[in-house]
Scaffold this active site. Structure first.
Site, PDB file in Angstrom:
ATOM      1  N   LEU A 174       0.886  -1.159   0.000  1.00 14.61           N
ATOM      2  CA  LEU A 174       0.000   0.000   0.000  1.00 14.61           C
ATOM      3  C   LEU A 174       0.928   1.214   0.000  1.00 14.61           C
ATOM      4  CD1 LEU A 174      -2.707  -1.018   2.643  1.00 14.61           C
ATOM      5  CD2 LEU A 174      -2.929  -1.023   0.156  1.00 14.61           C
ATOM      6  N   ASP A 175       0.512   2.281  -0.682  1.00 13.29           N
ATOM      7  CA  ASP A 175       1.348   3.481  -0.731  1.00 13.29           C
ATOM      8  C   ASP A 175       1.561   4.045   0.674  1.00 13.29           C
ATOM      9  OD1 ASP A 175       1.289   3.258  -3.475  1.00 13.29           O
ATOM     10  OD2 ASP A 175      -0.356   4.698  -3.710  1.00 13.29           O
ATOM     11  N   LEU A 176       2.580   4.872   0.788  1.00 10.71           N
ATOM     12  CA  LEU A 176       2.896   5.500   2.082  1.00 10.71           C
ATOM     13  C   LEU A 176       1.671   6.204   2.672  1.00 10.71           C
ATOM     14  CD1 LEU A 176       5.386   6.074   3.916  1.00 10.71           C
ATOM     15  CD2 LEU A 176       5.660   8.222   2.667  1.00 10.71           C
TER      16      LEU A 176
END
Ligand code: URA
Length: 247
Positions: free
Chosen positions: A110-112
């Protein structure tokens, strides 16, 4: 939960390191100090072999449980990176604290700035199957998007699309939960996990994802009382249903 098969033999230092009790050199130190017992006898030779299914190992008087395979469900908060190591940011494995044994890794990324359901395991085969688009495992995201959604947004998503860099993505199922003039709340279900996929799919529609959270992964849904940063072990039943979803 898979358990050790009878006759599985391993070095004591590897066993303790795998169970998250420190690096091999740290457990060696603990051994030298007489903090480790095997079957009630102090053990200072950490390269000795044990059968984790039979031998009882304690560290500082506490029994060290053997788990061959681990499966955790984490509610990933923003600002934490989906990796096992990072120089700048805290990682999702760091969030598992004492359960964060060294062989765990996140199932996909998952993105930051994305929150929500992330699985962590040391079961490489299972992770591979869950991530394969061919297995069609649904991943549902909730997003708040800015910009005007086209009238036929649901159909566009349902057809699959070409992203700005010409990457093709498979169809997605879009549900519009609320819609204003210049913003919307949506649920999007996709079966792939390409880099920034949800954000890039909305970019094609002329919108920007302002907030993104993964709500479910195959048969698993994020429960409301699991707060960002919290995690739990999957139940036997959940592990079985993941296997059934991605045989
Ligand atoms: N799609 C994105 O754009 N970001 C994520 O973190 C997950 C899916």
């Amino acid at each position: 939960m898979a358990v050790a098969v009878m006759g599985e033999i391993m070095r004591l230092d590897k066993f303790l390191a795998d169970m998250g009790k420190g690096s091999r050199s740290q457990v060696k130190e603990a051994g030298k100090k007489g903090r480790i017992y095997v079957n009630g006898q102090v053990e200072k030779i950490l390269k000795r072999k044990i059968d984790p299914n039979i031998d009882q190992v304690t560290l500082d008087g506490e029994l060290v449980q053997y788990r061959k395979w681990e499966y955790f469900l984490l509610n990933k908060p923003k600002g934490v990176v989906s990796a096992t190591e990072d120089k700048r940011y805290k990682t999702v494995v760091d969030l598992l604290g004492k359960d964060g044994r060294r062989d765990l890794f996140p199932v996909g990324r998952l993105d930051l700035d994305t929150e929500g359901l992330l699985l962590l395991t040391n079961d490489g085969d299972m992770a591979h199957r869950l991530l394969s688009p061919k297995k069609h495992v649904d991943k549902t995201y909730y997003a708040r998007v800015s910009g005007r959604l086209p009238k036929d947004a649901v159909q566009i998503m349902a057809q699959g699309m070409e992203l700005e860099d010409k990457t093709r993505v498979m169809p997605g199922r879009l549900e519009i939960a609320a819609q204003g003039q210049e913003e919307a709340e949506i649920y999007l279900t996709i079966q792939e996990g390409k880099f920034h996929q949800v954000k890039r799919m909305f970019q094609v529609l002329g919108c920007r994802v302002e907030y993104l959270k993964r709500m479910s992964f195959g048969p698993l849904a994020l429960e409301e009382d699991l707060l960002p940063g919290q995690y739990r072990r999957l139940t036997e039943g959940e592990i079985e249903s993941l296997r059934e979803n991605a045989p």
